[in-house]
Design a protein around this motif. Structure first.
Motif, PDB file in Angstrom:
ATOM      1  N   THR A 107       0.853  -1.185   0.000  1.00  0.00           N
ATOM      2  CA  THR A 107       0.000   0.000   0.000  1.00  0.00           C
ATOM      3  C   THR A 107       0.892   1.240   0.000  1.00  0.00           C
ATOM      4  OG1 THR A 107      -1.602  -1.196   1.385  1.00  0.00           O
ATOM      5  CG2 THR A 107      -1.923   1.176   1.145  1.00  0.00           C
ATOM      6  N   ILE A 108       0.577   2.193  -0.867  1.00  0.00           N
ATOM      7  CA  ILE A 108       1.328   3.448  -0.939  1.00  0.00           C
ATOM      8  C   ILE A 108       0.338   4.601  -0.867  1.00  0.00           C
ATOM      9  CG2 ILE A 108       2.897   4.876  -2.313  1.00  0.00           C
ATOM     10  CD1 ILE A 108       3.943   2.323  -3.612  1.00  0.00           C
ATOM     11  N   PHE A 109       0.646   5.568  -0.015  1.00  0.00           N
ATOM     12  CA  PHE A 109      -0.160   6.780   0.097  1.00  0.00           C
ATOM     13  C   PHE A 109       0.656   7.996  -0.334  1.00  0.00           C
ATOM     14  CE2 PHE A 109      -2.392   4.086   3.225  1.00  0.00           C
ATOM     15  CZ  PHE A 109      -3.715   4.336   2.902  1.00  0.00           C
ATOM     16  N   ASP A 110       0.010   8.871  -1.078  1.00  0.00           N
ATOM     17  CA  ASP A 110       0.579  10.163  -1.494  1.00  0.00           C
ATOM     18  C   ASP A 110      -0.413  11.239  -1.045  1.00  0.00           C
ATOM     19  OD1 ASP A 110       0.895  12.569  -2.978  1.00  0.00           O
ATOM     20  OD2 ASP A 110       1.780  11.523  -4.681  1.00  0.00           O
ATOM     21  N   SER A 111      -0.013  12.023  -0.042  1.00  0.00           N
ATOM     22  CA  SER A 111      -0.891  13.077   0.488  1.00  0.00           C
ATOM     23  C   SER A 111      -0.510  14.444  -0.071  1.00  0.00           C
ATOM     24  CB  SER A 111      -0.799  13.124   2.018  1.00  0.00           C
ATOM     25  OG  SER A 111      -1.221  11.932   2.615  1.00  0.00           O
ATOM     26  N   GLY A 112      -0.468  14.552  -1.380  1.00  0.00           N
ATOM     27  CA  GLY A 112      -0.172  15.845  -1.979  1.00  0.00           C
ATOM     28  C   GLY A 112       1.246  15.999  -2.482  1.00  0.00           C
ATOM     29  N   LEU A 113       1.920  14.892  -2.765  1.00  0.00           N
ATOM     30  CA  LEU A 113       3.269  14.984  -3.330  1.00  0.00           C
ATOM     31  C   LEU A 113       3.239  15.172  -4.833  1.00  0.00           C
ATOM     32  CD1 LEU A 113       6.347  14.796  -3.228  1.00  0.00           C
ATOM     33  CD2 LEU A 113       6.123  12.307  -3.265  1.00  0.00           C
ATOM     34  N   LEU A 114       2.436  14.389  -5.542  1.00  0.00           N
ATOM     35  CA  LEU A 114       2.449  14.433  -7.004  1.00  0.00           C
ATOM     36  C   LEU A 114       2.228  15.841  -7.522  1.00  0.00           C
ATOM     37  CD1 LEU A 114       2.598  12.714  -9.628  1.00  0.00           C
ATOM     38  CD2 LEU A 114       0.101  12.642  -9.562  1.00  0.00           C
ATOM     39  N   HIS A 115       1.267  16.568  -6.946  1.00  0.00           N
ATOM     40  CA  HIS A 115       0.975  17.908  -7.474  1.00  0.00           C
ATOM     41  C   HIS A 115       2.062  18.925  -7.128  1.00  0.00           C
ATOM     42  CE1 HIS A 115      -1.599  18.666  -3.607  1.00  0.00           C
ATOM     43  NE2 HIS A 115      -0.388  19.138  -3.416  1.00  0.00           N
ATOM     44  N   ALA A 116       2.950  18.582  -6.183  1.00  0.00           N
ATOM     45  CA  ALA A 116       4.017  19.501  -5.786  1.00  0.00           C
ATOM     46  C   ALA A 116       5.286  19.317  -6.610  1.00  0.00           C
ATOM     47  CB  ALA A 116       4.335  19.312  -4.302  1.00  0.00           C
ATOM     48  N   LEU A 117       5.379  18.231  -7.352  1.00  0.00           N
ATOM     49  CA  LEU A 117       6.588  17.966  -8.136  1.00  0.00           C
ATOM     50  C   LEU A 117       6.582  18.736  -9.450  1.00  0.00           C
ATOM     51  CD1 LEU A 117       6.862  14.099  -7.691  1.00  0.00           C
ATOM     52  CD2 LEU A 117       8.336  15.828  -6.641  1.00  0.00           C
ATOM     53  N   PRO A 118       7.738  19.243  -9.886  1.00  0.00           N
ATOM     54  CA  PRO A 118       7.825  19.809 -11.228  1.00  0.00           C
ATOM     55  C   PRO A 118       7.459  18.757 -12.275  1.00  0.00           C
ATOM     56  CG  PRO A 118       9.786  20.323  -9.930  1.00  0.00           C
ATOM     57  CD  PRO A 118       9.019  19.303  -9.151  1.00  0.00           C
ATOM     58  N   ASP A 119       6.967  19.217 -13.408  1.00  0.00           N
ATOM     59  CA  ASP A 119       6.478  18.304 -14.444  1.00  0.00           C
ATOM     60  C   ASP A 119       7.489  17.218 -14.777  1.00  0.00           C
ATOM     61  OD1 ASP A 119       4.466  20.143 -14.390  1.00  0.00           O
ATOM     62  OD2 ASP A 119       4.677  20.807 -16.472  1.00  0.00           O
ATOM     63  N   GLU A 120       8.756  17.613 -14.913  1.00  0.00           N
ATOM     64  CA  GLU A 120       9.753  16.662 -15.407  1.00  0.00           C
ATOM     65  C   GLU A 120      10.184  15.640 -14.357  1.00  0.00           C
ATOM     66  OE1 GLU A 120      12.033  20.226 -13.811  1.00  0.00           O
ATOM     67  OE2 GLU A 120      10.200  19.884 -14.974  1.00  0.00           O
ATOM     68  N   ARG A 121       9.727  15.785 -13.110  1.00  0.00           N
ATOM     69  CA  ARG A 121      10.106  14.827 -12.071  1.00  0.00           C
ATOM     70  C   ARG A 121       8.972  13.867 -11.714  1.00  0.00           C
ATOM     71  NH1 ARG A 121      12.774  17.677  -7.115  1.00  0.00           N
ATOM     72  NH2 ARG A 121      13.230  15.512  -6.624  1.00  0.00           N
ATOM     73  N   ARG A 122       7.785  14.099 -12.254  1.00  0.00           N
ATOM     74  CA  ARG A 122       6.645  13.243 -11.900  1.00  0.00           C
ATOM     75  C   ARG A 122       6.836  11.814 -12.399  1.00  0.00           C
ATOM     76  NH1 ARG A 122       2.644  17.319 -14.229  1.00  0.00           N
ATOM     77  NH2 ARG A 122       2.687  18.970 -12.654  1.00  0.00           N
ATOM     78  N   ASP A 123       7.299  11.681 -13.616  1.00  0.00           N
ATOM     79  CA  ASP A 123       7.414  10.348 -14.193  1.00  0.00           C
ATOM     80  C   ASP A 123       8.401   9.494 -13.394  1.00  0.00           C
ATOM     81  OD1 ASP A 123       6.381   8.823 -16.616  1.00  0.00           O
ATOM     82  OD2 ASP A 123       8.544   8.491 -16.824  1.00  0.00           O
ATOM     83  N   GLY A 124       9.523  10.107 -12.991  1.00  0.00           N
ATOM     84  CA  GLY A 124      10.496   9.386 -12.184  1.00  0.00           C
ATOM     85  C   GLY A 124       9.919   8.949 -10.853  1.00  0.00           C
ATOM     86  N   TYR A 125       9.103   9.805 -10.263  1.00  0.00           N
ATOM     87  CA  TYR A 125       8.447   9.471  -8.991  1.00  0.00           C
ATOM     88  C   TYR A 125       7.506   8.288  -9.162  1.00  0.00           C
ATOM     89  CZ  TYR A 125       4.708   9.871  -5.495  1.00  0.00           C
ATOM     90  OH  TYR A 125       3.753   9.610  -4.546  1.00  0.00           O
ATOM     91  N   LEU A 126       6.644   8.348 -10.165  1.00  0.00           N
ATOM     92  CA  LEU A 126       5.676   7.273 -10.375  1.00  0.00           C
ATOM     93  C   LEU A 126       6.380   5.963 -10.716  1.00  0.00           C
ATOM     94  CD1 LEU A 126       3.055   9.346 -12.343  1.00  0.00           C
ATOM     95  CD2 LEU A 126       2.750   8.410 -10.048  1.00  0.00           C
ATOM     96  N   GLN A 127       7.472   6.059 -11.465  1.00  0.00           N
ATOM     97  CA  GLN A 127       8.238   4.866 -11.812  1.00  0.00           C
ATOM     98  C   GLN A 127       8.948   4.286 -10.581  1.00  0.00           C
ATOM     99  OE1 GLN A 127      11.192   5.561 -14.861  1.00  0.00           O
ATOM    100  NE2 GLN A 127      11.027   3.465 -15.587  1.00  0.00           N
ATOM    101  N   SER A 128       9.507   5.183  -9.746  1.00  0.00           N
ATOM    102  CA  SER A 128      10.187   4.723  -8.522  1.00  0.00           C
ATOM    103  C   SER A 128       9.197   4.075  -7.560  1.00  0.00           C
ATOM    104  CB  SER A 128      10.881   5.904  -7.840  1.00  0.00           C
ATOM    105  OG  SER A 128      11.895   6.450  -8.659  1.00  0.00           O
TER     106      SER A 128
END
Length: 204
Positions: A107-128
């Motif tokens: 289980t993974i929770f994201d409480s407002g991280l995705l919207h705080a990341l710059p566009d070019e770092r989102r894909d790396g986050y989701l992949q990680s």
């Protein structure tokens, strides 16, 4: 492009940052008491002061909280120790490229991280996050929707449409559901609610 704000500086200020409301986001507070929502070991991605991770640990779940800010991680570690929660551990990490947890979290929770990341770092986050997830893991994301900051044109968190969220998350995850949700913030004038979405996704 770097992070939109200095995250560690935000946690060093005398006033807690507005996203720290002293408890889990209400959307998640209701969910974690629902049978079947939380399974296996949990990742609190971008945990901050980790009220969500601490609440999960208090319910008996094993939780890892990761955050870019060493100040936030130190505060979360101290809070877990003070509350006697040895099933919650915290570490500093760049969430857009973290490693060392392959296949670990159900289980993974994201409480407002995705919207705080710059566009070019989102894909790396989701992949990680996908790499850190166990087969069949479930990923919950709370993110701002359009109209969260009316009249604000400067730098700030992304305000997603439902279609934008689906497109971004589905590059690495199987999106099961996206529904309207409210995100809470603590401002000097009091608690406010802002429109957003709750994404439920799985690792196929």
């Amino acid at each position: 492009m770097s992070d939109r704000i200095d995250w560690d500086d935000a946690y060093r200020q005398p006033q807690a940052p507005p996203w720290n409301i002293g408890e889990p986001q209400p959307e998640y507070a209701a969910m974690i008491d629902t049978e079947g929502v939380v399974r296996g070991e949990v990742l609190d991605a971008g945990c901050g002061y980790a009220e969500l991770a601490l609440a999960l640990a208090a319910r008996g779940h094993a939780v890892v909280g990761l955050d870019l800010s060493p100040t936030a991680v130190a505060a979360a570690t101290a809070a877990a120790r003070d509350r006697g929660l040895d099933n919650a551990t915290f570490a500093q990490a760049d969430l857009s490229s973290f490693t060392g947890y392959d296949g670990r979290f159900s289980t993974i929770f994201d409480s407002g991280l995705l919207h705080a990341l710059p566009d070019e770092r989102r894909d790396g986050y989701l992949q990680s996050a996908h790499r850190a997830a166990a087969p069949g893991a479930r990923f919950y994301i709370l993110a701002f929707g359009a109209g969260a900051f009316p009249g604000h044109d400067g730098p700030g968190p992304t305000q997603f449409s439902e279609d934008q969220l689906r497109e971004v998350v589905s590059r690495h995850w199987q999106v099961e559901d996206i529904r309207p949700a409210q995100l809470h913030a603590a401002l000097p004038e009091g608690r406010v609610q802002m429109p957003g979405f709750l994404v439920t996704a799985t690792k196929a």
